[in-house]
Design an enzyme around this catalytic site. Structure first.
Site, mmCIF file in Angstrom:
data_model
loop_
_atom_site.group_PDB
_atom_site.id
_atom_site.type_symbol
_atom_site.label_atom_id
_atom_site.label_comp_id
_atom_site.label_asym_id
_atom_site.label_seq_id
_atom_site.Cartn_x
_atom_site.Cartn_y
_atom_site.Cartn_z
ATOM 1 C CE LYS A 98 -4.053 -1.930 2.337
ATOM 2 N NZ LYS A 98 -3.613 -3.348 2.209
ATOM 3 C CG ASP A 132 -2.691 -4.069 -1.694
ATOM 4 O OD1 ASP A 132 -3.032 -4.882 -2.562
ATOM 5 O OD2 ASP A 132 -2.268 -4.412 -0.570
ATOM 6 N NE ARG A 182 -4.522 -8.390 -5.798
ATOM 7 C CZ ARG A 182 -3.698 -7.918 -4.857
ATOM 8 N NH1 ARG A 182 -4.064 -6.866 -4.135
ATOM 9 N NH2 ARG A 182 -2.509 -8.451 -4.674
ATOM 10 C CB THR A 224 -14.092 -12.746 -6.830
ATOM 11 O OG1 THR A 224 -15.447 -12.869 -6.384
ATOM 12 C CG2 THR A 224 -13.800 -13.857 -7.835
ATOM 13 N NE ARG A 287 -10.623 -7.968 3.016
ATOM 14 C CZ ARG A 287 -10.031 -6.801 2.804
ATOM 15 N NH1 ARG A 287 -8.891 -6.521 3.399
ATOM 16 N NH2 ARG A 287 -10.567 -5.913 1.997
#
Length: 306
Positions: A98, A132, A182, A224, A287
């Site tokens: 990140k 990310d 991604r 996914t 999450r």
């Protein structure tokens, strides 16, 4: 509504203390986070690689507000990459970074310099880096840094989030030969002006973006856990005549491990996103927001050993 509540809790220090001190939180956290130390990350990586999975490692810590913190994050990635290479875990294992953890919020040039050092270390270790993506306010900055890094390290991966309205256009721009992308749905709370709000809209956007990437010349990485999206990904691979070496599936550590094993057993590349480090709380809550069904597991584990 539940997703909004969870995201609000991710910003609450009181909830964080409650979760951190609850009797069985440690076992729950260990399901989704490899551990606090670099050695923990290597142990988890070894198990996954031995099971036929690829790995991307994320050192948690995006709340970077000083150059010293950014440097410490950079140095941790350099140490991690050296250890991965020494353990023979590259190229199966790469790293996810990140830019906010490298100083992006207060000095974009510092973030670029730190990211470049990590890319150079990854290249020397025989692997690569994926940048990310975070909330929409950093998208342009992250893509700009990505472009600069790809001049010397063309395998540097991008991340695009299907819930952002702009992402179809970004997919078209990045679907070129050698471009690793991604595609995920997105886990940050975003305003309706920039992001789709309903599950149906996000799913439709994900499929449209998937079609662009799978029909292009790049290397799609389909992130996914949604059974429908996985099935569509398998179908699109057949439709666009993409063999298993020309795309991959990605899933989070601790989520749907049996499905990860199934896909790997069928010959697909499956990359597990493995986070580690002390700053696990914000990651864990995002999450749960991304897949609220995980909240059931989490709640049971807080009150029971079963």
């Amino acid at each position: 509504m539940l997703r909004s509540v969870i995201l609000a809790a991710s910003r609450s220090s009181q909830v964080e203390r409650l979760v951190a001190t609850a009797p069985y939180s440690r076992d729950v956290v260990r399901r989704f986070v490899a551990g606090a130390a670099t050695d923990d990350a290597l142990r988890a990586t070894r198990v996954l690689v031995d099971d036929g999975l690829a790995v991307t490692l994320d050192h948690l810590g995006e709340d970077t507000v000083t150059p010293e913190q950014a440097t410490a994050t950079r140095d941790e990635y350099l140490r991690l990459l050296k250890m991965l290479a020494g353990a023979g875990l590259t190229p199966a294992a790469e790293v996810s970074v990140k830019l906010s953890a490298l100083g992006q919020m207060f000095d974009e040039e510092l973030a670029y310099d730190n990211a470049r050092a990590i890319c150079a270390a990854a290249d020397a270790a025989g692997t690569t880096v994926t940048l990310d993506m975070e909330d929409h306010t950093t998208t342009d900055s992250t893509l700009e840094v990505l472009g600069r890094l790809r001049k010397d390290f063309p395998s540097t991966g991008a991340v695009l989030q299907a819930y952002l309205r702009r992402t179809e256009s970004d997919c078209r721009e990045l679907a070129y030969a050698g471009s690793r992308v991604r595609l995920c749905k997105g886990a940050y709370k975003e305003p309706e002006s920039v992001a789709y709000q309903s599950t149906r809209e996000v799913d439709r956007s994900y499929v449209r973006c998937m079609n662009i990437l799978m029909s292009g010349d790049g290397y799609p990485m389909l992130a996914t856990h949604d059974p429908r999206m996985i099935a569509i990904g398998e179908d699109r691979a057949r439709w666009f005549d993409r063999g298993p070496e020309r795309f991959e599936f990605q899933m989070l550590y601790g989520i749907r491990p049996e499905e990860q094993a199934r896909l790997a057993g069928e010959g697909y590349t499956v990359r597990t996103y493995v986070p580690y480090g002390d700053q696990w709380y914000g990651y864990l809550m995002r999450r749960l927001a991304e897949r609220p069904a995980n909240l059931v597991f989490f709640g049971r584990a807080l009150v029971s050993k079963k």
